[in-house]
Design an enzyme around this catalytic site. Structure first.
Site, PDB file in Angstrom:
ATOM      1  N   GLU A   7       0.632  -4.861   3.291  1.00 42.44           N
ATOM      2  CA  GLU A   7       1.007  -5.099   1.896  1.00 42.44           C
ATOM      3  C   GLU A   7       2.127  -6.135   1.840  1.00 42.44           C
ATOM      4  OE1 GLU A   7      -0.164  -1.366  -0.624  1.00 42.44           O
ATOM      5  OE2 GLU A   7       1.926  -1.244  -0.033  1.00 42.44           O
ATOM      6  N   SER A  24      -1.621  -6.052  -5.700  1.00 41.24           N
ATOM      7  CA  SER A  24      -2.333  -6.556  -6.874  1.00 41.24           C
ATOM      8  C   SER A  24      -3.858  -6.585  -6.712  1.00 41.24           C
ATOM      9  CB  SER A  24      -1.800  -7.932  -7.284  1.00 41.24           C
ATOM     10  OG  SER A  24      -0.426  -7.841  -7.618  1.00 41.24           O
ATOM     11  N   LYS A  35       2.062   6.142  -6.963  1.00 41.86           N
ATOM     12  CA  LYS A  35       3.522   5.981  -6.966  1.00 41.86           C
ATOM     13  C   LYS A  35       4.149   7.049  -7.890  1.00 41.86           C
ATOM     14  CE  LYS A  35       2.886   1.164  -5.766  1.00 41.86           C
ATOM     15  NZ  LYS A  35       3.409  -0.195  -5.764  1.00 41.86           N
ATOM     16  N   GLU A  67       8.403   0.159  -0.737  1.00 37.37           N
ATOM     17  CA  GLU A  67       9.371   0.733  -1.689  1.00 37.37           C
ATOM     18  C   GLU A  67      10.236   1.786  -1.008  1.00 37.37           C
ATOM     19  OE1 GLU A  67       6.344   1.669  -4.559  1.00 37.37           O
ATOM     20  OE2 GLU A  67       6.031  -0.474  -4.852  1.00 37.37           O
ATOM     21  N   GLY A 104       2.678  -5.426  -7.257  1.00 35.84           N
ATOM     22  CA  GLY A 104       3.074  -5.253  -8.652  1.00 35.84           C
ATOM     23  C   GLY A 104       3.436  -6.554  -9.348  1.00 35.84           C
ATOM     24  N   HIS A 140       5.859   2.742   3.101  1.00 32.17           N
ATOM     25  CA  HIS A 140       5.622   1.824   1.989  1.00 32.17           C
ATOM     26  C   HIS A 140       6.869   0.970   1.785  1.00 32.17           C
ATOM     27  CE1 HIS A 140       4.838   0.243  -1.973  1.00 32.17           C
ATOM     28  NE2 HIS A 140       3.573   0.538  -1.770  1.00 32.17           N
ATOM     29  N   ASN A 142      -2.696   4.552  -4.830  1.00 35.06           N
ATOM     30  CA  ASN A 142      -1.298   4.972  -4.701  1.00 35.06           C
ATOM     31  C   ASN A 142      -0.721   5.053  -6.105  1.00 35.06           C
ATOM     32  OD1 ASN A 142       1.353   5.426  -4.146  1.00 35.06           O
ATOM     33  ND2 ASN A 142       1.733   3.482  -3.080  1.00 35.06           N
TER      34      ASN A 142
END
Ligand code: 13P
Length: 254
Positions: free
Chosen positions: A169, A215, A11, A99, A175, A97, A9
């Site tokens: 996730e 991660s 992003k 985000e 991250g 996701h 991904n």
């Protein structure tokens, strides 16, 4: 047998030229993908055609979009339809996701609509779920993830569900450099599979790939992917580095 998948991904990272170089380097680096394994690249919208062209004809390698809209077409300036993605030959779309849920207010209900339209156009959702830190600290992550699956996926028939890939996730591991332990990942993945089995039967549940994200890197992929119910990963930061991502592909279970 369910697929083992290493999904990158990207992003909102990399210029077109950097993306091209990254894909060229990964393609040129020897990696082994068995029939049961796939590498997937979720690239930004403007790079989909480039990635699709570069990866055309590469066995078990696919391109994904990072989002799509829930409507077929029309006056939705700035949005991208699944029909557009289908016309490019895109195989997967990352949906829900964290985000997108957090910064763009995507709800479980909206995601159910996006799941439906993807399936209508034969594009496979990589459906993301996972809890924030406060929920993990309160030890209520199972109920939290159950609600996400219930409200976005459980209206599907067993046949439709077979086309879904799930990515767990935990938000506190994205991250942050803080990975869930392999035991924590296995525990949640087994829980999700048990939920699917209760609802759709064991045969269907055993066929669904459940990826771990948060991660993942070359140094921890073998251990995480080695867990019984972890069928690969959805990888952010480490997917931007060619040799890291090739190692992650090579860490998939056979
Ligand atoms: P990182 O691998 O950078 O933690 O990101 C995970 C992720 O969000 C993949 O979708």
């Amino acid at each position: 047998m369910r697929k083992q998948i290493a999904a990158a991904n990207w992003k909102m990272n990399l210029t077109l030229q950097q993306g091209e170089t990254l894909l060229d380097t990964i393609i040129a680096t020897p990696h082994s993908l068995t029939d049961n394994q796939q590498a997937v690249f979720a690239v930004p919208f403007p790079y989909l055609a480039m990635a699709q062209q570069k990866l055309a004809g590469k066995k078990n390698v696919f391109v994904a979009a990072q989002n799509c809209y829930s409507k077929k077409n029309g006056a939705y300036t700035g949005e991208t339809s699944v029909e557009m993605l289908q016309s490019l030959g895109i195989r997967y779309v990352v949906l829900g996701h964290s985000e997108r849920r957090e910064y763009f207010n995507e709800s479980n209900q909206l995601l159910a609509e996006k799941v439906n339209i993807c399936l209508e156009y034969q594009i496979q959702p990589i459906f993301c779920c996972g809890e924030p830190l406060s929920i993990r600290e309160a030890n209520t992550q199972n109920a939290y993830v159950t609600k996400q699956l219930e409200e976005s996926l459980y209206h599907l028939t067993a046949e439709q569900l077979q086309h879904i890939v799930i990515a767990y996730e935990p938000i506190w591991a994205i991250g942050t450099g803080k990975t869930a332990s392999s035991a924590q990942a296995q525990e949640m993945h087994a829980f999700i599979r048990a939920q699917l089995a209760a609802r759709y039967g064991a045969a269907v549940a055993n066929n669904i790939s459940i990826l771990y994200g948060g991660s993942v890197k070359a140094a921890n992929a073998v251990e995480i992917f080695g867990q019984t119910d972890v069928d690969g990963g959805l990888v952010g930061g480490a997917s931007l580095i060619a040799d890291e991502f090739v190692s992650i592909i090579n860490a998939l279970k056979k």
